[in-house]
Design an enzyme around this catalytic site. Structure first.
Site, short mmCIF file in Angstrom:
data_model
loop_
_atom_site.label_atom_id
_atom_site.label_comp_id
_atom_site.label_asym_id
_atom_site.label_seq_id
_atom_site.Cartn_x
_atom_site.Cartn_y
_atom_site.Cartn_z
N GLN A 231 -5.21 -1.68 9.00
CA GLN A 231 -5.10 -3.09 8.45
C GLN A 231 -5.89 -3.94 9.56
OE1 GLN A 231 -3.89 -3.53 5.52
NE2 GLN A 231 -4.13 -6.04 5.67
N LYS B 179 0.79 -1.12 0.38
CA LYS B 179 -0.02 0.06 0.07
C LYS B 179 0.89 1.35 0.10
CE LYS B 179 -3.95 -2.51 2.01
NZ LYS B 179 -4.73 -3.02 3.14
N ASP C 107 -11.87 2.25 2.90
CA ASP C 107 -11.95 0.94 2.77
C ASP C 107 -13.38 0.59 2.34
OD1 ASP C 107 -9.88 -0.99 3.27
OD2 ASP C 107 -9.83 -0.43 5.39
#
Ligand code: GUN
Length: 283
Positions: A97, A53, A120
């Site tokens: 995460q 990422k 997300d």
């Protein structure tokens, strides 16, 4: 006949190139998209994802911040950091995460992120918007699958679409996106009776199970499009998908693992971060 490989690596490079071009334009207006990535503990798979990422942020010209917190971080400390990032003008998107250590509630973390920075698309506000079909952020893995289908001119309209897996991250939003595109959608899971028969109905089969080689050729209709979202490791430690490689001989199109859906997921995170920056600056 062997299926056409749906090349997520190539498509990712193309999309990241166009994100970079748009970022350069935004920078001229004084806006730089910024992503904060938070990781708690040291899960090896998560560490690889987080590194990928960061690299994607560089490729897209973004500002990024990484917070690697120790396993024993309390929920209060983590929520404190998220509160700070919610207020930070340099940060357009926040990603924590998953999974987080067991003593921290995943839902509490998701709920704490400002929905306008929730790249997300896990926050209930954004989940609700997806359900209604009026959304800013698209969940990254399903969004990547839709871009791959579009790139190969595969239109879900009227097709039998079968999604195997019902997670909040992949299965459920995947089903919604296919439904918005007028697919006839079935969601299967571990308690589905005669799973093989349901899968054989699929014109478009999406496997999001998390078990190496779970989808075998007998579960696939001749000429189906097979999308493999799994990232597993087999006994030799090699990365492999949810779909057995022999399915390649039965499908018309198929995503490889690695190099299919995986790179697209991170690229869609970049797309959401760019979008967040634009929304926050009314651009
Ligand atoms: N863990 C596995 N996939 C994801 C994802 O898409 N986002 C976050 N935040 N964590 C994950």
């Amino acid at each position: 006949m062997s299926a056409v490989r749906m090349d997520g690596k190539a498509l990712s490079a193309k999309v990241r190139g166009s994100i970079l071009a748009e970022t350069e334009e935004l920078k001229k207006k004084g806006v730089t998209p910024g992503l904060a990535v938070v990781i708690v503990g040291n899960d090896p798979a998560s560490e690889i994802y987080v590194r990928n990422k960061e690299r994607a942020c560089e490729q897209c010209g973004f500002y990024s911040e990484k917070y690697a917190l120790p396993e024993e971080t309390s929920q209060e400390e983590l929520l404190g950091l998220i509160a700070q990032l919610n207020e930070s003008p340099q940060i357009s998107g926040i990603l924590c995460q998953m999974p987080v250590p067991k003593h921290i509630s995943e839902q509490a973390v998701i709920d704490a992120i400002d929905p306008r920075k929730d790249v997300d698309a896990f926050h209930p506000v954004n989940v609700g918007k997806i359900m209604v079909g009026n959304f800013d952020f698209v969940p990254c893995t399903p969004a990547g699958v839709m871009e791959l289908l579009d790139e190969y001119q595969i239109d879900p309209m009227g097709k039998e679409c079968v999604v195997v897996g019902r997670s909040n991250i992949v299965g459920k939003p995947m089903a919604m996106l296919l439904l918005h595109r007028h697919g006839t959608v079935t969601i299967c899971h571990s308690r589905t009776q005669d799973l093989a028969e349901v899968c054989r109905r699929a014109d478009i089969l999406v496997a999001a199970v998390g078990k190496a080689g779970f989808i075998t050729p007998d579960m696939v209709k001749e000429g189906a499009v097979v999308i493999d979202v799994g990232i597993n490791r087999n006994a030799e430690g090699k990365v492999c998908g949810d779909v057995a490689p022999e399915v390649m001989d039965k499908a018309s199109y198929m995503t490889p693992v690695p190099g299919g859906a995986g790179p697209m997921t991170i690229t869609m995170l970049m797309k959401n971060t760019l979008k967040a920056a634009k929304l926050q600056h009314n651009l």
